[in-house]
Design a protein around this motif. Structure first.
Motif, short mmCIF file in Angstrom:
data_model
loop_
_atom_site.label_atom_id
_atom_site.label_comp_id
_atom_site.label_asym_id
_atom_site.label_seq_id
_atom_site.Cartn_x
_atom_site.Cartn_y
_atom_site.Cartn_z
N ARG A 34 0.98 -1.11 0.07
CA ARG A 34 -0.12 0.20 -0.13
C ARG A 34 0.77 1.17 -0.15
O ARG A 34 1.76 1.25 0.90
N ASN A 81 -1.45 -9.49 4.25
CA ASN A 81 -0.85 -8.93 3.14
C ASN A 81 -0.12 -10.14 2.21
O ASN A 81 0.41 -9.86 1.39
N MET B 15 -0.34 -14.40 25.88
CA MET B 15 -0.40 -13.31 24.86
C MET B 15 -0.30 -14.04 23.40
O MET B 15 0.07 -15.24 23.23
N THR B 16 -1.02 -13.13 22.36
CA THR B 16 -0.95 -13.71 21.12
C THR B 16 -0.98 -12.58 20.38
O THR B 16 -0.74 -11.33 20.65
N ARG B 17 -1.18 -12.64 19.04
CA ARG B 17 -1.44 -11.51 18.05
C ARG B 17 -2.49 -11.36 17.27
O ARG B 17 -2.98 -12.64 16.91
N PHE B 19 -4.35 -9.79 13.50
CA PHE B 19 -3.80 -9.34 12.17
C PHE B 19 -4.99 -8.19 11.75
O PHE B 19 -6.14 -8.86 11.80
N LEU B 20 -4.93 -6.93 11.77
CA LEU B 20 -5.98 -6.19 11.05
C LEU B 20 -5.84 -6.65 9.79
O LEU B 20 -5.11 -7.11 8.86
N GLU B 21 -7.13 -5.98 8.84
CA GLU B 21 -7.26 -6.01 7.53
C GLU B 21 -6.06 -5.74 6.67
O GLU B 21 -5.74 -6.16 5.52
N ASP B 22 -5.56 -4.58 7.28
CA ASP B 22 -4.37 -4.05 6.36
C ASP B 22 -2.81 -4.66 6.78
O ASP B 22 -1.88 -4.18 6.21
N GLY B 23 -3.05 -5.55 7.60
CA GLY B 23 -1.86 -6.43 7.87
C GLY B 23 -1.19 -5.73 9.28
O GLY B 23 -0.06 -6.27 9.59
N VAL B 30 -4.71 -12.19 26.41
CA VAL B 30 -5.87 -12.82 26.63
C VAL B 30 -6.20 -12.83 28.20
O VAL B 30 -5.25 -13.40 29.08
N LYS B 186 -15.23 -11.91 24.02
CA LYS B 186 -15.69 -13.11 23.92
C LYS B 186 -16.61 -13.72 24.93
O LYS B 186 -16.16 -14.26 25.77
N LEU B 191 -13.84 -14.65 27.50
CA LEU B 191 -12.33 -14.03 27.26
C LEU B 191 -12.41 -12.50 26.97
O LEU B 191 -13.29 -12.08 26.19
N LEU B 193 -9.57 -9.72 25.23
CA LEU B 193 -8.49 -9.56 24.34
C LEU B 193 -8.27 -8.03 24.77
O LEU B 193 -8.80 -7.20 24.48
#
Lengths: 119, 211
Positions: A34, A81, B15-17, B19-23, B30, B186, B191, B193
């Motif tokens: 992007r 991505n 913990m974890t991660r 991803f948003l739509e834009d990466g 948690v 959740k 849960l 986050l």
């Protein structure tokens, strides 16, 4: 028990569209870029020299030689991505982390192709 | 203190991660929080002289809780729980005994404070414990580059002042991380986050408070 909850959470959003790949494989990764408000797809082709992490934190590193310069990019497997991944060639390697390739160049840095894994 | 500081008891899961739509990667902690039954309320107008809600967390076998607590739970017609905590409120609490507080009391993007007992670090020197700079690594310093230096004057006052920061036990104290953002709720799994890190080990008791 705690780790199970995390694994469950991660599995819920896990992607299943990527083929199985291993260290040593030559892959072509489609990456969304992007910039200036536009979106386009770029290819990154090279050898997988490392796969690390688990669940949502899993990443892999691809190494290629670009204009005589070694270039490595690390991608999160779960990143949206990374839109596609294609295994071009499977190579025979004897370890999981191929860091030794960084010290080799030219003919010495080639990997031998292996018979295709069945999966 | 803001109007209502209601909250939930929970256990840090890990913990974890996400991803948003834009990466974009969002690091999340948690927390398995609640359900917390309200045992009783305290009223400023009553004999308690202050407003609060008493909640319980984590049902356990009757054998686990102390006798007086057991009868306390029996009085309030609740199965025994491992934890009993109060949340002070500004005004008379809206919750009443018998209500059950759940993660749904929090919404996405809400800002919360999280309290926990941070990991013990053992006996630590002054550099790690208090952020001292230590002594120079060269220019004649010998065998004492992590020392505190002087801890006071000489004949006057002829003592070290109370509260002087020195080496000692570090960690295992209660810490509140303020201004964390709720990323997801959740309900079925109880849960929460929460973006970022939260004090304490995985499996530790944490208190998530509204602001």
């Amino acid at each position: 028990m705690n780790q199970e909850i995390i694994t469950q959470l991660d599995n819920a959003t896990k992607r299943h569209d990527l083929p199985v790949f291993h260290p040593g494989d030559r892959v072509r990764v489609s990456v969304t870029i992007r910039e200036a408000g536009k979106e386009r797809t770029q290819m990154f082709e090279g050898d997988v020299i490392r796969i690390r992490g688990s669940n949502a934190g899993r990443t892999f590193t691809v190494r290629k030689i670009s204009n005589g310069v070694g270039v490595e990019r690390t991608f999160p497997v779960e990143s949206p991505n990374v839109t596609a991944l294609e295994v071009i060639r499977e190579n025979k390697v004897r370890r999981a982390k191929l860091y030794f390739l960084r010290d080799l160049r030219g003919k010495a840095a080639r990997l031998k192709e292996r018979d295709r894994r069945s999966h | 203190m803001t109007a209502s500081r209601m909250g939930l008891l929970g256990r840090k899961v890990g913990m974890t991660r996400i991803f948003l739509e834009d990466g974009t990667v969002v690091p999340v902690t948690v927390i398995k929080a609640g359900p917390c039954p309200v045992v009783r309320t305290k009223l400023a107008s009553g004999k308690d002289r202050y407003n609060a809600v008493v909640v319980a967390f984590e049902p356990v076998r009757p054998k686990v809780v102390r006798r007086p607590e057991l009868s306390y739970f029996q009085q309030h017609q609740l199965p025994p729980h491992r934890y009993l905590r109060e949340f002070r409120t500004q005004d008379a609490p809206e919750a009443t005994a018998g209500d059950v507080l759940k993660v749904t009391m929090f919404g996405a993007n809400e800002i919360v404070d999280v309290t926990g007992k941070r990991k013990g670090r053992g006996f630590q020197g002054v550099m790690k414990r208090h952020g001292f700079h230590g002594l120079p690594g060269s220019h004649g310093t010998k065998l004492k580059d992590r020392h505190p230096g002087s801890i006071g004057a000489c004949a006057y006052p002829a003592r070290v002042f109370p509260g002087k920061r020195m080496a000692g036990r570090m960690g295992a104290d209660v810490v509140t991380t303020r201004g964390l953002r709720v990323v997801g709720v959740k309900e079925e799994e109880n849960l929460l986050l929460i973006r970022g890190a939260v004090p304490g080990p995985s499996g530790g008791l944490v208190i998530v408070r509204k602001r």
